[in-house]
Write an enzyme that holds these catalytic residues in place. Sequence first.
Site, short mmCIF file in Angstrom:
data_model
loop_
_atom_site.label_atom_id
_atom_site.label_comp_id
_atom_site.label_asym_id
_atom_site.label_seq_id
_atom_site.Cartn_x
_atom_site.Cartn_y
_atom_site.Cartn_z
N ASP A 22 31.74 44.46 43.31
CA ASP A 22 31.36 45.47 44.30
C ASP A 22 30.57 44.81 45.42
OD1 ASP A 22 28.93 44.88 43.12
OD2 ASP A 22 28.90 46.68 41.88
N HIS B 29 38.77 42.33 38.45
CA HIS B 29 38.16 43.53 39.01
C HIS B 29 37.20 43.10 40.13
CE1 HIS B 29 36.64 47.73 38.81
NE2 HIS B 29 35.50 47.17 39.19
N ASP C 57 44.07 41.83 30.62
CA ASP C 57 43.96 41.48 32.04
C ASP C 57 44.40 42.66 32.89
OD1 ASP C 57 43.73 40.19 34.44
OD2 ASP C 57 45.48 38.91 34.18
#
Length: 615
Positions: A82, A415, A467
């Site tokens: 993020d 991610h 994954d």
Amino acid sequence: MMRLSSSRYILPLLAALLALQPTIIFAFDYGDALDKTLLFFEAQRSGKLPTNQRVKWRGDSGLGDGYAQGVNIVGGYYDGGDHVKFGLPMAFATTMLSWSAVDFKTELVSLNQMGHTLEAIKWGTDYFIKAHPQPNVLWGQVGDGVSDHYCWERAEDMTTPRTAFKLDPEHPGSDLAGETAAALAAACLAFKPYDSAYSDLLLVHAKQLFSFGERFRGFYHDSIPSAKQFYTSSGYSDELLWAATWLYRATNDEYYLKYVVDNCVSLGGTGWAVKEFSWDNKYAGVQILLSKVLLDGAGGAYTSTLQQYQAKADYFTCACMQKNDGYNTPTTPGGLLYLHDWNNLQYPASAAFLVAAYSDYLAKVKGVVQCPQAQLQPQDLLNFAKSQADYILGKNPKSLSYLVGYGENYPVHVHHRGASIAPISLLHSAVGCVEGFETWYKRPEANPNIIYGALVGGPNANDEFTDDRSNYEQTEPTLSATAPLVGLFSKFHTLPPNSAGSYNQQYSPKPSTPYHKPQGNPVEFVHSITNTWTVGKETYYRHKVVMKNVSEKPITDMKLYFENLTGSLWGLNPTKEKNMYQFPEWLKVLESGSECSFVYIQGGAQAKISVQSYH
């Protein structure tokens, strides 16, 4: 410097040959792993990027951070996938980078990586200096985790609020102030041989922040509530001891040594026996650093208390190495330390670093660790640390590298917002908040950008790993997890061959591995992208694959199965079976050591190739 346009895949053996149980030799290139690890910190940079930026898919971002609050706190690092700048894990990562530069200076210099390491440290410390404009003020966070997580967009396109949050006497945070003080004190040591003026400046800020955290006690997440959901602190006593310990090492001022001795009981330094070392729990780090003072013969009047600290350092070491009479750190069946389901790899990475450092301290005085079940030599500690590093790099039941971009088989659905969206250089339009989720987050293809050196969260308690971009517990990388690897990889790269043996004897890897060439493994594939172009909103890539016969015998009649192939392919002949290809007509035999190549074009990630049969 590695080539960012290529990645390497060596296919596993046919299932029919698995029973042959070929010998596997794990010979990891720790220097390559180190280089990639340092690249991760460049990928996480916030602010105005320097001209020597090596990660080209990143651009300038967060250029107004703090301006709404009347302060310039542009820079620093995004925490993970993020775009929040969380102070506590960023400071811990900076401390660990600096510790690497101090303890493994010789190794980093010999690898010509000290410059990149100091640059990674300075990107953090420059930010902390900005964030500490007054002795009792520390800006501890930029961005809000909740609002940030509503959007999936590149840092360069950010539309989420960039609210900044600070600590002051009315809003204390001894844990964050203490960790930042430790980071600056450790960095002071790292820079001392290279830039004494900057080193002195870091020390001034470190001393002020320690005093701030000590005088105004409190949890930082009470003063910055938006941090609580993401990085809740379990206490600040360990950070105060941690800061004082690093300040003693940086200054040799007895005041700080007396502080850790006088407060050894009230702050838990000699009371807490722990099995974890992390961004939240520094006790083991304090205990091992103070053991070094004792081992160096500098204990003086404080020797008896330092011996109590060392007893707890030994407890941590024995627990990690499963020699603590049952009071051990949990492990997976494959031998990986396993403490938490979310982003677990940070814990074995930090523990391995700590044990490797302790091994060095002991080795200098021929010391040992007396565990309830064994007497451990410094080499035993080093072997354990290597077992955790090697697990990360691929010596594990999945034969998977959890360091992105290292080896031939690693997570490709990381991610991470920036890695998962095509860069501005290819996709010139901004990616909106919701569009990012719909177009990029949910796409099944691999990330368009490889975030080299990112240590993902890693496998579960049974060594299983999925994954998947939505599986953020396992596929999101963080600063605090990746930072200890710098010292760890530099240490093992410079060791003589075979100087650190295998620690975990209970786990024998599967005979097929995507990393190393077992006896009889027939072919090796090298993938590379040789061209790219954009038509409308779609980016296409020309994939070139070189296939080499790495066995000692000629190969005929090989059939290859392609998964995720969406475009055209040249250089192989299609068979009647869907997605199955064979040698072209002109190639009857692929001799030992010979190569042939083929190309295909498609949007997104490369196709997955598996061998179906051959003679």
